[in-house]
Design a protein around this motif. Structure first.
Motif, PDB file in Angstrom:
ATOM      1  N   ASN A   1       7.404  15.799 -13.163  1.00 35.03           N
ATOM      2  CA  ASN A   1       7.043  17.155 -12.738  1.00 35.03           C
ATOM      3  C   ASN A   1       5.643  17.217 -12.123  1.00 35.03           C
ATOM      4  OD1 ASN A   1       9.507  18.169 -13.510  1.00 35.03           O
ATOM      5  ND2 ASN A   1       8.789  18.993 -15.460  1.00 35.03           N
ATOM      6  N   ARG A   2       4.742  16.408 -12.626  1.00 33.74           N
ATOM      7  CA  ARG A   2       3.388  16.459 -12.071  1.00 33.74           C
ATOM      8  C   ARG A   2       3.202  15.490 -10.904  1.00 33.74           C
ATOM      9  NH1 ARG A   2      -0.164  12.574 -14.314  1.00 33.74           N
ATOM     10  NH2 ARG A   2       0.732  11.369 -16.040  1.00 33.74           N
ATOM     11  N   GLY A   3       4.253  14.779 -10.541  1.00 28.06           N
ATOM     12  CA  GLY A   3       4.194  13.914  -9.372  1.00 28.06           C
ATOM     13  C   GLY A   3       3.505  12.594  -9.584  1.00 28.06           C
TER      14      GLY A   3
ATOM     15  N   PRO B   1      -2.444   9.157 -12.069  1.00 28.24           N
ATOM     16  CA  PRO B   1      -2.795  10.272 -11.184  1.00 28.24           C
ATOM     17  C   PRO B   1      -1.623  10.681 -10.298  1.00 28.24           C
ATOM     18  CG  PRO B   1      -3.624   8.226 -10.266  1.00 28.24           C
ATOM     19  CD  PRO B   1      -3.034   7.877 -11.606  1.00 28.24           C
ATOM     20  N   ALA B   2      -1.587  11.916  -9.912  1.00 32.40           N
ATOM     21  CA  ALA B   2      -0.626  12.409  -8.917  1.00 32.40           C
ATOM     22  C   ALA B   2      -1.359  12.451  -7.577  1.00 32.40           C
ATOM     23  CB  ALA B   2      -0.114  13.786  -9.317  1.00 32.40           C
ATOM     24  N   ASP B   3      -1.471  11.277  -6.953  1.00 31.16           N
ATOM     25  CA  ASP B   3      -2.319  11.136  -5.773  1.00 31.16           C
ATOM     26  C   ASP B   3      -1.527  10.862  -4.492  1.00 31.16           C
ATOM     27  OD1 ASP B   3      -1.431   8.623  -6.342  1.00 31.16           O
ATOM     28  OD2 ASP B   3      -3.415   7.722  -6.640  1.00 31.16           O
ATOM     29  N   GLY B   4      -0.223  11.091  -4.521  1.00 30.09           N
ATOM     30  CA  GLY B   4       0.600  10.867  -3.342  1.00 30.09           C
ATOM     31  C   GLY B   4       1.210   9.483  -3.263  1.00 30.09           C
TER      32      GLY B   4
ATOM     33  N   ILE C   1      13.491   6.749  -1.415  1.00 36.29           N
ATOM     34  CA  ILE C   1      12.419   7.705  -1.700  1.00 36.29           C
ATOM     35  C   ILE C   1      11.712   8.011  -0.381  1.00 36.29           C
ATOM     36  CG2 ILE C   1      10.318   8.178  -3.003  1.00 36.29           C
ATOM     37  CD1 ILE C   1      11.206   6.196  -5.099  1.00 36.29           C
ATOM     38  N   ASP C   2      11.673   9.270  -0.038  1.00 36.88           N
ATOM     39  CA  ASP C   2      11.062   9.697   1.226  1.00 36.88           C
ATOM     40  C   ASP C   2       9.541   9.649   1.083  1.00 36.88           C
ATOM     41  OD1 ASP C   2      10.126  11.010   3.484  1.00 36.88           O
ATOM     42  OD2 ASP C   2      11.772  12.455   3.517  1.00 36.88           O
ATOM     43  N   GLU C   3       8.907   8.723   1.782  1.00 34.61           N
ATOM     44  CA  GLU C   3       7.454   8.580   1.698  1.00 34.61           C
ATOM     45  C   GLU C   3       6.717   9.652   2.486  1.00 34.61           C
ATOM     46  OE1 GLU C   3       5.818   4.415   1.647  1.00 34.61           O
ATOM     47  OE2 GLU C   3       7.811   3.981   2.460  1.00 34.61           O
ATOM     48  N   ASP C   4       7.367  10.231   3.485  1.00 37.76           N
ATOM     49  CA  ASP C   4       6.687  11.180   4.357  1.00 37.76           C
ATOM     50  C   ASP C   4       6.604  12.578   3.756  1.00 37.76           C
ATOM     51  OD1 ASP C   4       6.334   9.218   6.319  1.00 37.76           O
ATOM     52  OD2 ASP C   4       8.354   9.572   7.109  1.00 37.76           O
ATOM     53  N   ASP C   5       7.600  12.955   2.973  1.00 40.20           N
ATOM     54  CA  ASP C   5       7.607  14.265   2.316  1.00 40.20           C
ATOM     55  C   ASP C   5       6.690  14.209   1.101  1.00 40.20           C
ATOM     56  OD1 ASP C   5       8.238  16.533   0.717  1.00 40.20           O
ATOM     57  OD2 ASP C   5      10.248  16.638   1.592  1.00 40.20           O
ATOM     58  N   PRO C   6       5.726  15.124   0.991  1.00 45.07           N
ATOM     59  CA  PRO C   6       4.800  15.091  -0.156  1.00 45.07           C
ATOM     60  C   PRO C   6       5.507  15.143  -1.509  1.00 45.07           C
ATOM     61  CG  PRO C   6       3.990  16.576   1.534  1.00 45.07           C
ATOM     62  CD  PRO C   6       5.368  16.178   1.961  1.00 45.07           C
ATOM     63  N   ALA C   7       6.702  15.742  -1.577  1.00 43.35           N
ATOM     64  CA  ALA C   7       7.441  15.809  -2.839  1.00 43.35           C
ATOM     65  C   ALA C   7       8.186  14.512  -3.136  1.00 43.35           C
ATOM     66  CB  ALA C   7       8.433  16.974  -2.812  1.00 43.35           C
ATOM     67  N   HIS C   8       8.259  13.605  -2.162  1.00 46.08           N
ATOM     68  CA  HIS C   8       8.955  12.330  -2.305  1.00 46.08           C
ATOM     69  C   HIS C   8      10.354  12.494  -2.901  1.00 46.08           C
ATOM     70  CE1 HIS C   8       5.305  10.507  -1.012  1.00 46.08           C
ATOM     71  NE2 HIS C   8       4.648  10.634  -2.162  1.00 46.08           N
ATOM     72  N   PRO C   9      11.227  13.237  -2.213  1.00 43.90           N
ATOM     73  CA  PRO C   9      12.598  13.400  -2.727  1.00 43.90           C
ATOM     74  C   PRO C   9      13.329  12.062  -2.792  1.00 43.90           C
ATOM     75  CG  PRO C   9      12.433  14.200  -0.473  1.00 43.90           C
ATOM     76  CD  PRO C   9      11.035  13.924  -0.923  1.00 43.90           C
ATOM     77  N   VAL C  10      14.304  12.010  -3.692  1.00 46.88           N
ATOM     78  CA  VAL C  10      15.020  10.766  -3.988  1.00 46.88           C
ATOM     79  C   VAL C  10      16.501  10.936  -3.671  1.00 46.88           C
ATOM     80  CG1 VAL C  10      15.735   9.213  -5.852  1.00 46.88           C
ATOM     81  CG2 VAL C  10      13.386  10.050  -5.766  1.00 46.88           C
TER      82      VAL C  10
ATOM     83  N   PRO D   1       0.821  -1.215   0.000  1.00 47.30           N
ATOM     84  CA  PRO D   1       0.000   0.000   0.000  1.00 47.30           C
ATOM     85  C   PRO D   1       0.854   1.265   0.000  1.00 47.30           C
ATOM     86  CG  PRO D   1      -0.932  -1.601   1.502  1.00 47.30           C
ATOM     87  CD  PRO D   1       0.379  -2.173   1.035  1.00 47.30           C
ATOM     88  N   GLY D   2       0.597   2.124  -0.967  1.00 48.55           N
ATOM     89  CA  GLY D   2       1.320   3.379  -1.070  1.00 48.55           C
ATOM     90  C   GLY D   2       2.563   3.329  -1.938  1.00 48.55           C
TER      91      GLY D   2
END
Length: 383
Positions: free
Chosen positions: A186-188, A149-152, A236-245, A122-123
């Motif tokens: 770019n659109r996540g 989709p860019a749904d997180g 990949i940071d799951e907690d940050d909404p931008a998911h930095p790598v 999940p996620g």
């Protein structure tokens, strides 16, 4: 979330120049690199491994190769996701649909044989584009990126093939279009692009999110593969909404394919080459291709041949790169004076010397070879 990105295992690969026991050792090293990913996953805390295409060298493999390869994957322990590539596409003869593969495939190995989204947990999702033939007529990655989709959700695109911004023929229909990757990032909709096909570790673009992992074990010489022998550990940071790598390269390869260019004009140059070869470590796992140019006496040419013969027995393979090798043999004036030959034999030697000096045709090469043999029979050095 952390995983290992790798590609281009090409298990079952052979190299035509590896003879005797060198080829089995090379094949074993490729399997060992795969099995060793288990220790790396445990050390880094990686949840899974993605293989971005060309798991196998081709689809027609000996049963032993398939069984040994699957056993190496079993040793990894964590889930291993395999993407079919151009070497092992999902065509009618696919290794992935063979009875042997299906019966022996370990529980931790998943073949990504369906286009689109695969849920890891999940996620976290993989978005995949497997090859179904050796010559696709479209950008396979573009099709699976449409309408994501860019749904997180953290998504990793797993794709195989060249990227248009790196290819000398950017108009090829099968190339992955960088513009499409950039738009999805770019659109996540996706957050990392795991690519296979290029055997050197390569960053693509400026985002830091698009990478070729390269082959974990070298497959070609260093003029073709500048940075092989790696896998990538991807965070990949799951907690940050931008998911930095964050990307970390790990060196896992043990073999080297090295090219050396040398000018050899006298005994000192040969001694220098000898020293350079002697100082190279791990000779049994090193392949050396030599580009040699120069002009040598018959005596020095014999010394060079002896040097190459010695190291060809020590390295996994050592030989000359024919199109970059040009050595003229020019007998020295007094090179054959001390052989103690008189009469007709002396006349014959003089004729051979004249022919050897005449140029680079077959007659000249035959004469040079005959003179070299004469020197060796006479004790190796007449000068």
């Amino acid at each position: 979330m952390r995983f290992v990105h790798t590609a281009d295992w090409q298990l079952g690969m052979t190299r035509h120049f590896l003879e005797g026991e060198a080829q089995p050792r090379y094949s074993a090293a490729r399997r060992d690199a795969v099995a060793g990913l288990g220790a790396l996953a445990e050390q880094t805390g990686a949840e899974f491994v993605v293989v971005a295409g060309d798991v196998f060298e081709h689809n027609q493999l000996a049963p032993k190769v398939i069984s040994q390869s699957l056993e190496a994957m079993r040793a990894i322990g964590v889930p291993v996701y395999l993407l079919p590539g151009n070497h092992d596409p999902l065509d009618a003869s696919s290794v992935y649909t063979s009875a042997l593969f299906k019966s022996e495939c370990p529980d931790n190995v998943v073949v990504l044989d369906r286009d689109g989204v695969w849920e890891v947990r999940p996620g976290v999702q993989l978005v995949v584009a497997p090859w179904r033939s050796k010559a696709p007529t479209a950008d396979l990655a573009a099709a699976v990126l449409t309408d994501l989709p860019a749904d997180g959700t953290v998504r990793v695109l797993v794709a195989h093939g060249g990227v248009d911004v790196l290819d000398p023929d950017p108009g090829k229909p099968s190339l992955i279009r960088m513009a499409g990757l950039t738009a999805a990032l770019n659109r996540g909709a996706v957050h990392y692009v795991a690519l296979g096909d290029k055997h050197s570790r390569t960053r693509v673009g400026d985002s830091g999110r698009v990478w070729y992992a390269g082959s974990p074990e070298v497959t070609n010489f260093d003029d073709v593969e500048s940075d092989p022998g790696h896998v990538l550990v991807v965070d990949i940071d799951e907690d940050d909404p931008a998911h930095p790598v964050c990307i970390e390269g790990r060196d896992v390869g043990r073999w080297r394919f090295v090219t050396l260019h040398r000018q050899v004009d006298d005994s000192r140059d040969i001694a220098d080459l000898d020293l350079n070869l002697d100082l190279m470590t791990d000779k049994e796992r090193t392949v050396v291709r030599l580009g040699l140019t120069g002009t040598l006496s018959v005596t020095d040419r014999a010394a060079l041949d002896a040097c190459l013969d010695k190291y060809s027995r020590l390295f996994a393979w050592l030989g000359t790169w024919e199109r970059h090798t040009s050595i003229a043999v020019m007998p020295a004036d007094d090179e054959f004076d001390d052989l103690g030959i008189g009469g007709f034999a002396a006349v014959a030697v003089a004729e051979l010397v004249g022919t050897a000096r005449s140029g680079d045709g077959d007659d000249a090469r035959d004469a040079q070879g005959a003179l070299g043999l004469l020197l060796r029979l006479a004790g190796g050095n007449a000068a």
